[in-house]
Each structure stands twice: as structure tokens, then as C-alpha cells.
Design a protein around this motif. Sequence first.
Motif, short mmCIF file in Angstrom:
data_model
loop_
_atom_site.label_atom_id
_atom_site.label_comp_id
_atom_site.label_asym_id
_atom_site.label_seq_id
_atom_site.Cartn_x
_atom_site.Cartn_y
_atom_site.Cartn_z
N ALA A 167 44.16 54.74 45.61
CA ALA A 167 44.60 53.83 46.67
C ALA A 167 43.35 52.93 47.30
O ALA A 167 43.54 51.65 47.51
CB ALA A 167 45.13 54.83 47.88
N ALA A 168 42.26 53.63 47.47
CA ALA A 168 41.09 53.05 48.17
C ALA A 168 40.91 51.94 47.20
O ALA A 168 40.47 50.93 47.37
CB ALA A 168 40.16 54.03 48.06
N LEU A 169 40.69 52.13 45.76
CA LEU A 169 40.31 51.04 44.59
C LEU A 169 40.96 49.99 44.52
O LEU A 169 40.40 48.80 44.85
CB LEU A 169 40.10 51.88 43.28
N LEU A 170 42.49 50.30 44.81
CA LEU A 170 43.28 48.97 44.90
C LEU A 170 43.23 48.11 46.15
O LEU A 170 43.60 47.15 46.23
CB LEU A 170 44.76 49.70 44.84
N ALA A 171 42.86 48.86 47.23
CA ALA A 171 42.66 48.04 48.39
C ALA A 171 41.66 47.03 48.12
O ALA A 171 41.64 45.98 49.03
CB ALA A 171 42.47 49.24 49.70
N SER A 172 40.39 47.58 47.85
CA SER A 172 39.46 46.68 47.47
C SER A 172 39.68 45.70 46.36
O SER A 172 39.11 44.53 46.46
CB SER A 172 38.08 47.47 47.13
N TYR A 173 40.26 46.15 45.19
CA TYR A 173 40.71 45.12 44.41
C TYR A 173 41.45 43.88 44.98
O TYR A 173 41.20 42.60 44.73
CB TYR A 173 41.41 46.17 43.48
N PHE A 174 42.63 44.26 45.75
CA PHE A 174 43.54 43.23 46.38
C PHE A 174 42.70 42.44 47.31
O PHE A 174 42.91 41.17 47.37
CB PHE A 174 44.60 43.59 46.89
N ASP A 175 41.78 42.96 48.07
CA ASP A 175 40.76 42.31 49.13
C ASP A 175 40.22 40.96 48.25
O ASP A 175 40.03 39.92 48.77
CB ASP A 175 40.10 43.05 49.77
N ILE A 176 39.54 41.45 47.07
CA ILE A 176 38.87 40.59 46.21
C ILE A 176 39.89 39.42 45.86
O ILE A 176 39.48 38.37 45.88
CB ILE A 176 38.06 41.36 45.06
N ILE A 177 41.01 39.92 45.41
CA ILE A 177 42.01 38.86 44.76
C ILE A 177 42.47 37.87 45.69
O ILE A 177 42.43 36.54 45.50
CB ILE A 177 43.46 39.59 44.09
N PHE A 178 42.75 38.15 46.89
CA PHE A 178 42.93 37.26 47.97
C PHE A 178 41.91 36.52 48.69
O PHE A 178 41.97 35.19 48.68
CB PHE A 178 43.62 38.11 49.18
N ALA A 179 40.72 37.15 48.60
CA ALA A 179 39.51 36.24 49.00
C ALA A 179 39.28 35.13 47.77
O ALA A 179 38.90 34.05 48.03
CB ALA A 179 38.28 37.06 49.27
N ASN A 185 31.12 36.90 50.89
CA ASN A 185 30.86 38.14 51.39
C ASN A 185 31.96 39.12 51.19
O ASN A 185 31.53 40.47 51.16
CB ASN A 185 30.58 38.20 52.87
N ILE A 186 33.28 38.96 51.11
CA ILE A 186 34.36 39.95 50.76
C ILE A 186 34.32 40.49 49.32
O ILE A 186 34.12 41.66 49.19
CB ILE A 186 35.62 39.30 50.86
N VAL A 187 34.00 39.73 48.38
CA VAL A 187 33.69 40.04 47.06
C VAL A 187 32.33 40.85 46.80
O VAL A 187 32.39 42.01 46.19
CB VAL A 187 33.45 38.69 46.12
N ALA A 188 31.35 40.45 47.84
CA ALA A 188 29.89 41.37 47.55
C ALA A 188 30.26 42.53 48.32
O ALA A 188 29.41 43.64 47.70
CB ALA A 188 28.87 40.50 48.33
N GLN A 189 31.05 42.90 49.44
CA GLN A 189 31.37 44.02 49.83
C GLN A 189 32.25 44.78 49.05
O GLN A 189 31.94 46.17 49.03
CB GLN A 189 31.94 43.81 51.30
N ASN A 190 33.19 44.29 48.50
CA ASN A 190 34.24 45.34 47.69
C ASN A 190 34.14 45.41 45.98
O ASN A 190 34.58 46.43 45.71
CB ASN A 190 35.59 44.64 48.05
N GLY A 206 38.50 46.62 52.22
CA GLY A 206 39.72 46.29 52.10
C GLY A 206 40.30 45.58 53.11
O GLY A 206 39.75 45.69 54.14
N TYR A 207 41.59 44.93 53.15
CA TYR A 207 42.17 44.23 54.07
C TYR A 207 41.29 43.44 54.97
O TYR A 207 41.50 43.24 56.45
CB TYR A 207 42.87 45.46 55.10
N SER A 208 40.33 42.90 54.77
CA SER A 208 39.22 42.01 55.22
C SER A 208 39.78 41.06 56.48
O SER A 208 39.55 40.97 57.65
CB SER A 208 38.08 41.28 54.38
N THR A 209 40.73 40.31 56.10
CA THR A 209 41.22 39.19 56.75
C THR A 209 42.88 39.26 57.30
O THR A 209 43.64 38.55 57.61
CB THR A 209 41.39 37.77 56.07
N SER A 210 43.24 40.57 57.11
CA SER A 210 44.76 40.79 57.31
C SER A 210 45.14 40.76 58.89
O SER A 210 46.37 40.09 59.14
CB SER A 210 45.20 42.25 57.08
N PHE A 211 44.28 41.08 59.71
CA PHE A 211 44.39 40.70 61.45
C PHE A 211 44.70 39.30 61.61
O PHE A 211 45.50 38.70 62.06
CB PHE A 211 43.49 41.32 62.14
#
Length: 281
Positions: free
Chosen positions: A199-211, A162-167, A122-127
Motif C-alpha cells: 500500500a505504501a509503495l503504491l502511494a508513492s508510485y501514483f504520486d510519481i505518476i500524477f507528478a 521534487n515529488i519524483v526525487a522524494q518518492n 504519497g499524495y503530495s498535491t491531494s489537498f
Amino acid sequence: MSGLILTPTERKAYELAARFAAFSEVTAVALGGSQSSGAADAGSDIDLYIYTRAGIPPNEQAMLIEQSGGAIRVDLGLSYWGGVNVWIDASTGITVDCMYWDVRWIEGEIARVMEAHQPSLGYSTSFCRTVMQSHVLYDPNGWFAALQVRSGREYPEPLRRNIVAQNHPVLRGLITSYLHQIESAVRRQDAVSVNHRVAALLASYFDIIFALNRVLHPGEKRLLAFAQRECAVLPTAMAEDVGCVLTEAGTASGAVVTHIGRLLDRLDEALEAAGFDLGRR
């Protein structure tokens, strides 16, 4: 700033930046959050990022607040969120959220993500997005401008994959996946646990969507709105499916599992259409 018409929030942000600029420890000051993303409204606060090479003594931080007009209420050194200072400005009523980021730490974070292509859950590229979209208020040596260039470079394909593979596996591909944990919580009728794992599932879900869309992650707020505005490739009926999951999560009913299954099925369809091999047979 001569000739520009500033809002009270902008005036206060520039005033604070000028005061922070007097500290030798400060390398740069930037305005982030909704004020820089274009999502600000009348109730938005000031998210001020202070980039330092050494810590500013706490008594001097408190003195700065007093010298800038004082505060109705102030919380200093909130270690829960990394030493943040938050106060309500006495003259304007504006809430100021002041974050201190070490120069070496943020340089390392940008390098880890954009150059070493290391994902997170989750939030891989937010910073990276925080840096890229911030408005510079003080940057005498161009350090922050250079960091923005590094953060806003073309989205690396290895990072995307890598973000997709991780999440992706933690959604439902593992014995201990979020979906399996939610199923167990539903059997226990444990609504608190259901909400925690949703909440954790959605964090990874949206990380994938943005990636998937090569879009830097916007952070915790307004994720549906950002995804709909900035992402060209979205799963079918994404907003509807997310809404159904959130509605049912509060009841700990079996329906939440059904809705999550549909949400993830449609995510997989979008990923496979974009060329990702998910190993499904």
C-alpha cells in the motif's frame, strides 16, 4: 439557486451550507469528494468542507444537525481523522461527512506545496486538488475563490521534480526501501506486512505518476481510473501490472516481488523517456 433543478444530495448540501454560514467562525463552505469530481454515483455521500478561523463549539455542531432534520446515526468529533463529524441524514438517508479545516492551516498547506514546492511521501498535491475542484457553497469575501486560484495555478516544475526525487528512492533504491521490506516479509511469510508495504509503495508510485503528468493528485479513491483518464504518459501495461501486484500481495508469495520489479522497471522507463535522470547504469 432559483431555477436550478437540484438533486436531493445537492439540496441537502446547500441547506447545510446556509446553516453553517450563520456561524461567525465560518469563512467558507465547499462541497468536495465525488460530488465535485464528477465521479458521484447513487451511493455517494456529501463531503462538506467547513473552513473556519475558530472552532465551532461541539454542542452547536450537534444542534445544527438536529435543526437540519436530525440523524439516524451520528458520530461527532472523530479525532482519528481530524475532528470530522459524520452522520446519516434522517430525511434523505444520505451520509454527510463534514470536515473542519482551519483557514491558516490550509493556506499554509497550499503555500508549502505550490509555492515552496515541498513534496510528501504519497499524495503530495491531494489537498491542492481538493480545494481546486470543490464547489463553492458559501464564500462571502472571496477568500476560498482566491485559494482555488493558488491551488490551480500552472503545475510548478520544481514541485514536479521534487515529488519524483522524494518518492522514487523509497520504492527500491534504499536499503530500507518498500521493495526490500516486502522481500523480507515474503521470506517471513508475513502477508499482513506485505500488504502494508505494498500500500505504501503504491502511494508513492501514483504520486510519481500524477507528478510526471503535472496532474494534481486525486486522493485515495479510483487512482487507476483517474490516471488512465487524466494522464497522457503512463508506464506500459500499468493497470495490468498493478492488478498482478495486488493479486499476489494477498498470498505473500515470491511472485509479488517479481510483479513489483516489472511495475517499477516500466515506471523507470516512463520517467527516463520524460527526461528524468535516475542514475541507472
